[in-house]
Scaffold this active site. Structure first.
Site, PDB file in Angstrom:
ATOM      1  N   ASP A   1       8.039 -72.776  -0.372  1.00 52.70           N
ATOM      2  CA  ASP A   1       8.569 -73.126  -1.690  1.00 52.70           C
ATOM      3  C   ASP A   1       8.841 -71.905  -2.565  1.00 52.70           C
ATOM      4  OD1 ASP A   1       8.240 -75.786  -0.890  1.00 52.70           O
ATOM      5  OD2 ASP A   1       6.190 -75.822  -1.658  1.00 52.70           O
ATOM      6  N   GLU A   2       9.237 -70.815  -1.951  1.00 55.88           N
ATOM      7  CA  GLU A   2       9.487 -69.578  -2.697  1.00 55.88           C
ATOM      8  C   GLU A   2      10.856 -69.579  -3.379  1.00 55.88           C
ATOM      9  OE1 GLU A   2       8.710 -69.692   0.537  1.00 55.88           O
ATOM     10  OE2 GLU A   2       6.919 -68.509   0.931  1.00 55.88           O
TER      11      GLU A   2
ATOM     12  N   GLY B   1      15.862 -72.007  -0.590  1.00 53.58           N
ATOM     13  CA  GLY B   1      17.076 -72.834  -0.654  1.00 53.58           C
ATOM     14  C   GLY B   1      18.066 -72.277  -1.659  1.00 53.58           C
TER      15      GLY B   1
ATOM     16  N   ALA C   1      10.043 -79.298   5.495  1.00 50.71           N
ATOM     17  CA  ALA C   1      10.673 -78.395   4.526  1.00 50.71           C
ATOM     18  C   ALA C   1      11.323 -79.197   3.409  1.00 50.71           C
ATOM     19  CB  ALA C   1      11.726 -77.552   5.232  1.00 50.71           C
TER      20      ALA C   1
ATOM     21  N   HIS D   1      14.026 -77.938   0.485  1.00 51.13           N
ATOM     22  CA  HIS D   1      14.722 -76.828  -0.161  1.00 51.13           C
ATOM     23  C   HIS D   1      15.586 -77.371  -1.297  1.00 51.13           C
ATOM     24  CE1 HIS D   1      14.300 -74.254   3.749  1.00 51.13           C
ATOM     25  NE2 HIS D   1      13.158 -74.656   3.248  1.00 51.13           N
TER      26      HIS D   1
ATOM     27  N   ARG E   1       5.752 -80.460  27.442  1.00 49.06           N
ATOM     28  CA  ARG E   1       6.965 -80.610  28.260  1.00 49.06           C
ATOM     29  C   ARG E   1       7.267 -82.031  28.727  1.00 49.06           C
ATOM     30  NH1 ARG E   1       4.646 -76.191  31.929  1.00 49.06           N
ATOM     31  NH2 ARG E   1       2.847 -77.220  30.979  1.00 49.06           N
TER      32      ARG E   1
ATOM     33  N   THR F   1       1.606 -74.416   9.688  1.00 52.40           N
ATOM     34  CA  THR F   1       2.448 -75.415  10.320  1.00 52.40           C
ATOM     35  C   THR F   1       2.467 -75.123  11.823  1.00 52.40           C
ATOM     36  OG1 THR F   1       4.557 -76.596  10.183  1.00 52.40           O
ATOM     37  CG2 THR F   1       4.647 -74.179   9.929  1.00 52.40           C
TER      38      THR F   1
ATOM     39  N   GLY G   1       6.005 -84.462  -3.208  1.00 52.18           N
ATOM     40  CA  GLY G   1       5.698 -84.682  -4.626  1.00 52.18           C
ATOM     41  C   GLY G   1       4.291 -84.238  -5.010  1.00 52.18           C
ATOM     42  N   ARG G   2       3.536 -83.670  -4.050  1.00 53.03           N
ATOM     43  CA  ARG G   2       2.155 -83.257  -4.347  1.00 53.03           C
ATOM     44  C   ARG G   2       2.148 -82.078  -5.330  1.00 53.03           C
ATOM     45  NH1 ARG G   2      -0.314 -82.214   1.575  1.00 53.03           N
ATOM     46  NH2 ARG G   2       1.770 -81.387   1.908  1.00 53.03           N
TER      47      ARG G   2
ATOM     48  N   ARG H   1       1.420 -78.539  -6.547  1.00 51.67           N
ATOM     49  CA  ARG H   1       1.133 -77.330  -5.758  1.00 51.67           C
ATOM     50  C   ARG H   1      -0.030 -76.570  -6.372  1.00 51.67           C
ATOM     51  NH1 ARG H   1       7.512 -75.898  -5.862  1.00 51.67           N
ATOM     52  NH2 ARG H   1       8.186 -77.329  -4.230  1.00 51.67           N
TER      53      ARG H   1
HETATM   54  P1  GDP Z   1      12.089 -73.516  -0.912  1.00 53.36           P
HETATM   55  O1  GDP Z   1      11.321 -74.509  -0.126  1.00 53.36           O
HETATM   56  O2  GDP Z   1      11.657 -72.113  -0.634  1.00 53.36           O
HETATM   57  O3  GDP Z   1      13.571 -73.679  -0.812  1.00 53.36           O
HETATM   58  O4  GDP Z   1      11.696 -73.778  -2.442  1.00 53.36           O
HETATM   59  P2  GDP Z   1      11.655 -75.214  -3.171  1.00 53.36           P
HETATM   60  O5  GDP Z   1      13.049 -75.644  -3.410  1.00 53.36           O
HETATM   61  O6  GDP Z   1      10.752 -76.153  -2.464  1.00 53.36           O
HETATM   62  O7  GDP Z   1      10.893 -74.833  -4.514  1.00 53.36           O
HETATM   63  C1  GDP Z   1      11.411 -73.873  -5.395  1.00 53.36           C
HETATM   64  C2  GDP Z   1      11.637 -74.554  -6.753  1.00 53.36           C
HETATM   65  O8  GDP Z   1      11.878 -73.572  -7.741  1.00 53.36           O
HETATM   66  C3  GDP Z   1      12.866 -75.448  -6.786  1.00 53.36           C
HETATM   67  O9  GDP Z   1      12.626 -76.505  -7.671  1.00 53.36           O
HETATM   68  C4  GDP Z   1      13.973 -74.533  -7.327  1.00 53.36           C
HETATM   69  O10 GDP Z   1      15.002 -75.243  -7.986  1.00 53.36           O
HETATM   70  C5  GDP Z   1      13.169 -73.721  -8.301  1.00 53.36           C
HETATM   71  N1  GDP Z   1      13.623 -72.345  -8.504  1.00 53.36           N
HETATM   72  C6  GDP Z   1      14.142 -71.469  -7.607  1.00 53.36           C
HETATM   73  N2  GDP Z   1      14.300 -70.260  -8.180  1.00 53.36           N
HETATM   74  C7  GDP Z   1      13.857 -70.369  -9.453  1.00 53.36           C
HETATM   75  C8  GDP Z   1      13.702 -69.453 -10.537  1.00 53.36           C
HETATM   76  O11 GDP Z   1      13.992 -68.273 -10.451  1.00 53.36           O
HETATM   77  N3  GDP Z   1      13.166 -69.935 -11.694  1.00 53.36           N
HETATM   78  C9  GDP Z   1      12.798 -71.237 -11.854  1.00 53.36           C
HETATM   79  N4  GDP Z   1      12.297 -71.611 -13.016  1.00 53.36           N
HETATM   80  N5  GDP Z   1      12.922 -72.136 -10.846  1.00 53.36           N
HETATM   81  C10 GDP Z   1      13.429 -71.694  -9.666  1.00 53.36           C
HETATM   82  P1  IMO Z   2       9.433 -75.202   2.595  1.00 53.29           P
HETATM   83  O1  IMO Z   2      10.476 -74.911   3.645  1.00 53.29           O
HETATM   84  C1  IMO Z   2       5.249 -75.732   1.491  1.00 53.29           C
HETATM   85  C2  IMO Z   2       2.495 -76.939   4.689  1.00 53.29           C
HETATM   86  C3  IMO Z   2       1.922 -78.323   4.430  1.00 53.29           C
HETATM   87  C4  IMO Z   2       0.578 -78.181   5.116  1.00 53.29           C
HETATM   88  C5  IMO Z   2       0.906 -77.319   6.328  1.00 53.29           C
HETATM   89  C6  IMO Z   2       1.133 -78.098   7.617  1.00 53.29           C
HETATM   90  O2  IMO Z   2       9.841 -76.204   1.595  1.00 53.29           O
HETATM   91  O3  IMO Z   2       8.931 -73.923   2.020  1.00 53.29           O
HETATM   92  P2  IMO Z   2       3.045 -79.715   8.468  1.00 53.29           P
HETATM   93  O4  IMO Z   2       3.583 -80.992   7.908  1.00 53.29           O
HETATM   94  O5  IMO Z   2       4.076 -78.652   8.645  1.00 53.29           O
HETATM   95  O6  IMO Z   2       2.243 -79.928   9.719  1.00 53.29           O
HETATM   96  O7  IMO Z   2       1.981 -79.200   7.374  1.00 53.29           O
HETATM   97  O8  IMO Z   2       2.090 -76.614   6.003  1.00 53.29           O
HETATM   98  N1  IMO Z   2       3.976 -76.864   4.635  1.00 53.29           N
HETATM   99  C7  IMO Z   2       4.668 -76.456   3.570  1.00 53.29           C
HETATM  100  N2  IMO Z   2       4.272 -76.103   2.339  1.00 53.29           N
HETATM  101  N3  IMO Z   2       6.553 -75.676   1.806  1.00 53.29           N
HETATM  102  C8  IMO Z   2       6.959 -76.008   3.050  1.00 53.29           C
HETATM  103  O9  IMO Z   2       8.241 -75.872   3.463  1.00 53.29           O
HETATM  104  C9  IMO Z   2       6.012 -76.440   3.992  1.00 53.29           C
HETATM  105  N4  IMO Z   2       6.091 -76.851   5.274  1.00 53.29           N
HETATM  106  C10 IMO Z   2       4.829 -77.099   5.656  1.00 53.29           C
HETATM  107  O10 IMO Z   2       1.798 -78.584   3.062  1.00 53.29           O
HETATM  108  O11 IMO Z   2      -0.307 -77.457   4.303  1.00 53.29           O
HETATM  109 MG    MG Z   3      10.152 -76.243  -0.418  1.00 52.62          MG
END
Ligand code: GDP
Ligand code: IMO
Ligand code: MG
Length: 445
Positions: free
Chosen positions: A18-19, A22, A44, A46, A160, A259, A322-323, A325
């Site tokens: 979630d960095e 996307g 995932a 994004h 397999r 994961t 929806g958990r 973080r």
């Molecule tokens: P991903 O899984 O790495 O693609 O990240 P996620 O989409 O799950 O979570 C990132 C969240 O931060 C999303 O809601 C984005 O819309 C939001 N986001 C991304 N970049 C920024 C930023 O620079 N500032 C803010 N406030 N939100 C951001």
């Molecule tokens: P994105 O691509 C955040 C975490 C789960 C759990 C562990 C194992 O959005 O960054 P799994 O269902 O893969 O067996 O769960 O990994 N996890 C993530 N946490 N963002 C993700 O993907 C994740 N994909 C898996 O929360 O702790």
């Molecule tokens: Mg994410």
């Protein structure tokens, strides 16, 4: 002959997911001919914001929002066919062109029994924990999976004989034969896991459903290793979209709280068939602070009001489940390790705007362990529990920075924070994200 130049780049998360991968992939995708996912599945989530419209992508690469760019689901992804088709429909209904979506015939299928097994195993692990205080990272604890069937699907891939690949969905006779054997094995295993012992997966019913889904997918299914090579041979460029992140990598993350795939940059080759020398630029994406969803250690986790403020300002609630973080300060020990494992050639710092309003900012620069201080990460989910972060404190900033478009426009304290990160990690910060929109990005010259 295969293509030999480094004409592929990658976006990979350096924390626990979630960095903002996307957002970054969407921003960069128009510069590439193909965006390819190499790992993970519907675990995932994004989020991409385009012109104020928010899209949530789980299985489909974020490059789908860029017209004319191939969006490829590589062989390393585990695909839930119904979810994939549902995601396609949601996008099409919103006017997105999905005609460039291609799925590897070798991607593995997440089957109904995988999802049930994922949930049952998590349930059993949670109920085995006697000491609830250690529930997030004890010797026996639930992993806190997304319950999307990811672990059991990858386990079958490695087993397999009990695995189903996308290509199998297109061969009804083979699929029916395999499912007869697989369902009898799965029912036996799940009966042992289920409290009621009533597992009854019906091979014919599952085969009918999967064959129908396979027919819908058929036009998109290809040998994507050859497709990617053809693109490269024609002088085209490829962007890898990492899912999950480096700290969740099954080999190099905080095992067992990870994961089930190589979700660091190391998974790119096996997950697509593209050879290592193709990859030149690796952008490691890192939040200006830390978040984590699910169980497992997180040395810099905040349990106070500061953590709540960051969670609220950053809207830190999962895109997939929806958990809420878990939130903490930036852990430079972990980040430096992740940049090493994923071979980051540059960093992109995201959500910097969320830190605005904090009087001071803390950065973990070492860990105090029972046997002394250390500056190296510990890639073990049980041992890491004992790590007490050693912080460096920097001045915070209060200005709103979502309108900044150059590094110079940032407050001095924010600039110093970024410079400290790059000095510690030893990798330059090439991009800074100050909001969810495409335009809210600073690209440093
Ligand atoms: P991903 O899984 O790495 O693609 O990240 P996620 O989409 O799950 O979570 C990132 C969240 O931060 C999303 O809601 C984005 O819309 C939001 N986001 C991304 N970049 C920024 C930023 O620079 N500032 C803010 N406030 N939100 C951001
Ligand atoms: P994105 O691509 C955040 C975490 C789960 C759990 C562990 C194992 O959005 O960054 P799994 O269902 O893969 O067996 O769960 O990994 N996890 C993530 N946490 N963002 C993700 O993907 C994740 N994909 C898996 O929360 O702790
Ligand atoms: Mg994410």
């Amino acid at each position: 002959m295969t293509a030999s130049t480094a004409n592929a780049s990658a976006v990979v998360g350096l924390q626990w997911g979630d960095e903002g991968k996307g957002k970054l992939v969407d921003l960069l995708a128009p510069q590439f001919d193909a965006v390819v996912r190499y790992n993970g599945g519907a675990n995932a989530g994004h989020s991409v914001v385009v012109g104020g419209e928010r899209y949530a992508l789980h299985l489909i690469p974020s490059g789908i929002l860029s017209p004319g760019v191939y969006a490829i689901v590589g062989n390393g992804v585990v695909v839930d066919p119904a979810r994939l088709l549902e995601e396609m429909k949601i996008l099409s209904d919103r006017g997105v062109d999905v005609s460039k979506l291609v799925i590897s015939d070798r991607a593995h299928v997440v089957m109904p029994y995988h999802k049930e097994e994922d949930a049952l195993r998590e349930e059993l692990l949670s109920s085995s924990v006697s000491d609830q205080t250690s529930a997030s990272c004890g010797v026996i604890a639930a992993i806190g999976t997304t319950k999307r069937g990811i672990g059991p699907a990858y386990a079958d891939k490695v087993q397999r004989a009990t695995a189903i690949r996308i290509g199998d969905l297109l061969c009804p006779a083979v699929l029916r034969e395999k499912l007869t054997m697989i369902c009898s094995m799965k029912n036996a295993v799940l009966n042992a896991l289920r409290p009621d012992g009533q597992a009854s997966f019906d091979p014919d019913g599952i085969a009918d459903e999967m064959i129908a889904l396979g027919e819908q997918l058929r036009p998109m299914v290809k040998d994507t290793a050859y497709l990617l090579d053809d693109i490269r041979k024609a002088g085209g460029t490829i962007l890898f979209e990492g899912a999950n992140a480096t700290m969740l990598d099954v080999d190099h993350g905080t095992f067992p709280y990870v994961t089930s795939s190589n979700s660091s940059a190391l998974g790119m080759g096996p997950g697509t068939g593209v050879p290592p020398q193709a990859i030149g630029r690796i952008i490691g994406v890192v939040k200006a602070y830390s978040t984590r969803v699910g169980g497992g250690p997180m040395p810099t986790e905040l349990f106070d009001g500061v953590g709540d403020e960051i969670r609220t300002r950053g809207r830190e609630f999962g895109t997939t489940t929806g958990r809420p973080r878990r939130v903490g300060w930036l852990d430079l020990v972990a980040l430096k390790y992740a940049a090493m494992i994923s071979g980051a050639t540059e960093l992109c710092i995201t959500l910097l705007d969320v830190l605005s309003g904090e009087d001071e900012l803390k950065l973990a620069v070492a860990y105090d362990m029972p046997d002394g201080r250390r500056d190296r990460f510990i890639a073990d989910g049980h041992a890491l529990v004992d790590a007490k972060p050693v912080y460096e404190t920097m001045a915070g900033f209060s200005q709103e920075i979502t309108g900044a478009r150059t590094f110079d426009e940032l407050p001095d304290e924010a600039k110093a924070y970024i410079q400290r990160i790059e000095a510690f990690v030893g990798v330059p910060v090439g991009m800074i994200s100050v909001g969810p929109d495409r335009e809210q990005t600073i690209v440093r010259a």
